[in-house]
Motif scaffolding. Structure first.
Motif, PDB file in Angstrom:
ATOM      1  N   UNK A 203      -6.215 -24.968   9.809  1.00 29.04           N
ATOM      2  CA  UNK A 203      -6.328 -24.606   8.396  1.00 29.04           C
ATOM      3  C   UNK A 203      -5.369 -23.503   7.961  1.00 29.04           C
ATOM      4  N   UNK A 204      -5.134 -22.504   8.809  1.00 26.96           N
ATOM      5  CA  UNK A 204      -4.201 -21.434   8.428  1.00 26.96           C
ATOM      6  C   UNK A 204      -2.755 -21.922   8.541  1.00 26.96           C
ATOM      7  N   UNK A 205      -2.517 -22.846   9.455  1.00 25.08           N
ATOM      8  CA  UNK A 205      -1.191 -23.470   9.578  1.00 25.08           C
ATOM      9  C   UNK A 205      -1.168 -24.729   8.721  1.00 25.08           C
ATOM     10  N   UNK A 206      -0.007 -25.011   8.147  1.00 24.84           N
ATOM     11  CA  UNK A 206       0.147 -26.231   7.351  1.00 24.84           C
ATOM     12  C   UNK A 206       1.173 -27.132   8.009  1.00 24.84           C
ATOM     13  N   UNK A 207       0.986 -28.420   7.849  1.00 25.81           N
ATOM     14  CA  UNK A 207       1.800 -29.431   8.524  1.00 25.81           C
ATOM     15  C   UNK A 207       2.397 -30.367   7.473  1.00 25.81           C
ATOM     16  N   UNK A 208       3.694 -30.603   7.575  1.00 23.59           N
ATOM     17  CA  UNK A 208       4.402 -31.331   6.523  1.00 23.59           C
ATOM     18  C   UNK A 208       5.285 -32.421   7.142  1.00 23.59           C
ATOM     19  N   UNK A 209       4.953 -33.671   6.873  1.00 24.59           N
ATOM     20  CA  UNK A 209       5.780 -34.777   7.364  1.00 24.59           C
ATOM     21  C   UNK A 209       7.090 -34.837   6.586  1.00 24.59           C
ATOM     22  N   UNK A 249      10.255 -33.897   2.085  1.00 25.78           N
ATOM     23  CA  UNK A 249       9.189 -33.168   2.787  1.00 25.78           C
ATOM     24  C   UNK A 249       7.902 -33.303   1.983  1.00 25.78           C
ATOM     25  N   UNK A 250       6.846 -33.681   2.651  1.00 30.96           N
ATOM     26  CA  UNK A 250       5.560 -33.758   1.961  1.00 30.96           C
ATOM     27  C   UNK A 250       4.996 -32.354   1.775  1.00 30.96           C
ATOM     28  N   UNK A 251       4.672 -32.038   0.510  1.00 26.05           N
ATOM     29  CA  UNK A 251       4.129 -30.721   0.223  1.00 26.05           C
ATOM     30  C   UNK A 251       3.937 -30.543  -1.266  1.00 26.05           C
ATOM     31  N   UNK A 252       3.304 -29.416  -1.622  1.00 28.84           N
ATOM     32  CA  UNK A 252       3.028 -29.132  -3.019  1.00 28.84           C
ATOM     33  C   UNK A 252       3.738 -27.884  -3.497  1.00 28.84           C
ATOM     34  N   UNK A 253       3.180 -27.253  -4.524  1.00 33.31           N
ATOM     35  CA  UNK A 253       3.810 -26.083  -5.142  1.00 33.31           C
ATOM     36  C   UNK A 253       3.931 -24.920  -4.160  1.00 33.31           C
ATOM     37  N   UNK A 254       2.951 -24.769  -3.268  1.00 28.35           N
ATOM     38  CA  UNK A 254       3.027 -23.674  -2.297  1.00 28.35           C
ATOM     39  C   UNK A 254       4.283 -23.790  -1.445  1.00 28.35           C
ATOM     40  N   UNK A 255       4.573 -24.997  -0.982  1.00 34.84           N
ATOM     41  CA  UNK A 255       5.754 -25.191  -0.148  1.00 34.84           C
ATOM     42  C   UNK A 255       7.035 -24.986  -0.953  1.00 34.84           C
ATOM     43  N   UNK A 256       7.027 -25.391  -2.200  1.00 33.72           N
ATOM     44  CA  UNK A 256       8.216 -25.192  -3.043  1.00 33.72           C
ATOM     45  C   UNK A 256       8.513 -23.708  -3.228  1.00 33.72           C
ATOM     46  N   UNK A 257       7.460 -22.892  -3.261  1.00 36.74           N
ATOM     47  CA  UNK A 257       7.671 -21.447  -3.370  1.00 36.74           C
ATOM     48  C   UNK A 257       8.187 -20.871  -2.055  1.00 36.74           C
ATOM     49  N   UNK A 258       7.674 -21.370  -0.940  1.00 37.25           N
ATOM     50  CA  UNK A 258       8.138 -20.878   0.363  1.00 37.25           C
ATOM     51  C   UNK A 258       9.578 -21.299   0.643  1.00 37.25           C
ATOM     52  N   UNK A 259       9.911 -22.529   0.228  1.00 40.36           N
ATOM     53  CA  UNK A 259      11.255 -23.083   0.461  1.00 40.36           C
ATOM     54  C   UNK A 259      11.885 -23.386  -0.897  1.00 40.36           C
ATOM     55  N   UNK A 268      17.004 -31.832  -1.510  1.00 44.61           N
ATOM     56  CA  UNK A 268      15.723 -31.682  -0.819  1.00 44.61           C
ATOM     57  C   UNK A 268      14.618 -32.014  -1.805  1.00 44.61           C
ATOM     58  N   UNK A 269      13.772 -32.947  -1.433  1.00 43.22           N
ATOM     59  CA  UNK A 269      12.693 -33.386  -2.311  1.00 43.22           C
ATOM     60  C   UNK A 269      11.360 -33.027  -1.662  1.00 43.22           C
ATOM     61  N   UNK A 270      10.648 -32.082  -2.254  1.00 42.53           N
ATOM     62  CA  UNK A 270       9.301 -31.727  -1.798  1.00 42.53           C
ATOM     63  C   UNK A 270       8.324 -32.502  -2.678  1.00 42.53           C
ATOM     64  N   UNK A 275       6.673 -41.688   1.690  1.00 45.07           N
ATOM     65  CA  UNK A 275       6.783 -43.087   2.127  1.00 45.07           C
ATOM     66  C   UNK A 275       7.828 -43.896   1.360  1.00 45.07           C
ATOM     67  N   UNK A 276       7.957 -43.757   0.034  1.00 41.70           N
ATOM     68  CA  UNK A 276       9.011 -44.523  -0.643  1.00 41.70           C
ATOM     69  C   UNK A 276      10.413 -44.183  -0.143  1.00 41.70           C
ATOM     70  N   UNK A 277      10.660 -42.907   0.141  1.00 42.47           N
ATOM     71  CA  UNK A 277      11.975 -42.493   0.642  1.00 42.47           C
ATOM     72  C   UNK A 277      12.204 -43.044   2.051  1.00 42.47           C
ATOM     73  N   UNK A 278      11.138 -43.019   2.843  1.00 40.58           N
ATOM     74  CA  UNK A 278      11.239 -43.559   4.194  1.00 40.58           C
ATOM     75  C   UNK A 278      11.494 -45.064   4.157  1.00 40.58           C
ATOM     76  N   UNK A 279      10.795 -45.743   3.275  1.00 39.32           N
ATOM     77  CA  UNK A 279      10.939 -47.198   3.168  1.00 39.32           C
ATOM     78  C   UNK A 279      12.379 -47.591   2.852  1.00 39.32           C
TER      79      UNK A 279
END
Length: 480
Positions: A203-209, A249-259, A268-270, A275-279
């Motif tokens: 929970x304290x760590x976040x994981x982003x595909x 990168x899968x993520x929301x506003x928090x990740x956009x602020x960090x990166x 870079x698309x957060x 999946x559409x980009x991967x496809x």
């Protein structure tokens, strides 16, 4: 010519370690390290990178010899003109081999400003090895190494949730972050680590595909004198890449602020769902790569660039991409723009991409990258696609191992190569085709059940045998 080090270039001041990077290969150095350097320059991230060598043998000593410095050459074509951008990458501040310096590895966990974990340990790197233990220095599997590091950080900062890390794996597997997180939690259970750590890791760590997309040939060995002539220092770690760059990168506003990549010009698309980009990337870029290999090698080509620039093979690749594109349920303008970009990338004269290198494990690649498009076309139209089907026929021919009395660069598991050898010893084309297509180990299903596919591939193989590749394809495609 001066040696490449921080003193000689006046770069002694180091940035604080905010990123730990598992992997030191060409791709990460041309992609992730470049991306963080852009963030440092254009968004004031001030992030130093500590590299961890994931295997016993690697390049850490070479990187340390140059104080983490190296030159990135980005070579390509823009509006018909050749371009070359040169960037000295200077944000690697420490490089560690945990097999020889385990204490230094653990010390990274105690870095006050650490925020990110990035990795590219190859597709095989995200694995669970049950024999790994927490007292090994280090454990063998990358997820086990990371679990040990996270546990050290958890203990040092007394479980402070604000010291959790943002974990961004770049390995080319589906759901890379979900898989990595699953294995970390499995090690928590296997090693009987306290529940409070398991909660912190979860929970304290976040994981982003992620999805990463950039062609990186790496060290330009054949042209190294030309590259060195453009530098005023000696660099043994030059890496060459194309200008194209996509990091989803899968993520929301928090990740956009960090990166804050929005402050840079990097693509870079957060996003909520990669999946559409991967496809589109796997089906068109990787799919076209895989589909062109057998026909182009049998035709006599050696390089991707040579393939797409050839009159016959270039038209064939365009036909493959058209068939693939028709199976994608995405915005047609977006698909068209991407396919045009892919063809420009394939034609990049700076990228000497050998077909023989792409041929590694072609059956498993065809299953993942090409077969869904072939089957998608059949399911939608109840007809087989001529180019993709002929590519499959050429793949079967390629795995015979010889063509025109010359050995072909077949590189696959011994068991698979032996299975093809046994199939080809059956003699008649229909027996060979039915045996190969019925093998569920190859394709995940029995392809002889696809109406007309076996018969079409028999026709294609007979055409190839009688008339060669170009005339054989023209005769074959006129029937479909």
């Amino acid at each position: 010519m001066k040696n490449l080090n921080r003193k000689n270039l006046g770069l002694e001041k180091l940035q604080p370690i905010k990123v730990i990077q598992f992997g030191e290969g060409n791709f990460l150095r041309a992609f992730v390290d470049y991306a963080f350097q852009k963030l440092n320059k254009e968004a004031d991230l001030n992030a130093g990178i500590a590299i961890v060598q994931p295997l016993k043998d690697g390049m850490i000593n070479m990187i340390n010899d140059q104080d983490g410095l190296y030159t990135l050459f980005m070579n390509g074509i823009k509006k018909g003109e050749k371009i070359q951008d040169i960037e000295l990458i200077s944000n690697i501040v420490k490089s560690i081999n945990p097999y020889t310096d385990f204490a230094d590895y653990l010390a990274l966990a105690r870095e006050e400003e650490l925020q990110f974990i990035v990795s590219n340990t190859t597709e095989a790197g995200i694995e669970f090895i049950e024999s790994d233990t927490p007292d090994m220095q280090p454990p063998a599997a990358f997820p086990a190494k990371l679990t040990v590091l996270l546990y050290e950080r958890f203990k040092h900062f007394n479980g402070d949730a604000s010291k959790g890390l943002t974990i961004i794996p770049c390995e080319l597997i589906d759901y890379n972050s979900e898989t990595l997180k699953k294995y970390i939690l499995q090690y928590c259970d296997l090693w009987k680590l306290e529940d409070s750590f398991k909660t912190w890791a979860s929970e304290a760590c976040t994981y982003h595909s992620t999805l990463v997309d950039r062609i990186v040939p790496g060290y330009p060995r054949a042209e190294i004198e030309e590259y060195n002539s453009k530098l005023d220092y000696q660099d043994n770690l030059i890496v060459a890449a194309e200008p194209f760059f996509l990091w989803a990168i899968e993520g929301g506003e928090d990740l956009k602020q960090k990166l804050p990549f929005h402050k840079t010009d990097l693509n870079v698309k957060i996003v909520d769902d990669i999946r559409p980009y991967k496809m589109i990337k796997v089906r068109i870029l990787n799919g076209a790569h895989t589909a062109m290999v057998p026909i182009s090698l049998l035709y006599g080509n050696k390089l991707v660039m040579e393939t797409v620039n050839g009159d016959f093979t270039g038209a064939f690749v365009n036909g493959v991409i058209n068939e693939i594109s028709g199976t994608l349920d995405m915005d047609k303008n977006e698909i068209l723009a991407y396919t045009e970009e892919v063809m420009d990338r394939f034609k990049n004269p700076f990228i000497k991409h050998a077909l023989a290198d792409i041929a590694l494990n072609s059956i498993s690649k065809f299953k993942v990258r090409v077969l869904p498009s072939l089957l998608g076309h059949y399911n939608a139209n109840k007809t087989i696609p001529a180019n993709l089907t002929f590519s499959l026929a050429c793949l079967i021919q390629f795995y015979k191992g010889t063509w025109n009395n010359e050995a072909l660069p077949v590189k696959d598991t011994p068991e698979l190569v032996e299975a093809f050898k046994n199939a080809w010893q059956l003699g008649a084309a229909d027996l060979v085709v039915n045996t190969v297509l019925a093998n569920k180990e190859f394709w995940g299903e029995d392809l002889t059940k696809i109406n007309g596919l076996s018969e079409a591939i028999v026709v294609a193989l007979n055409e190839i045998e009688t008339n060669g590749i170009e005339k054989g394809f023209n005769n074959f495609s006129s029937q479909f």
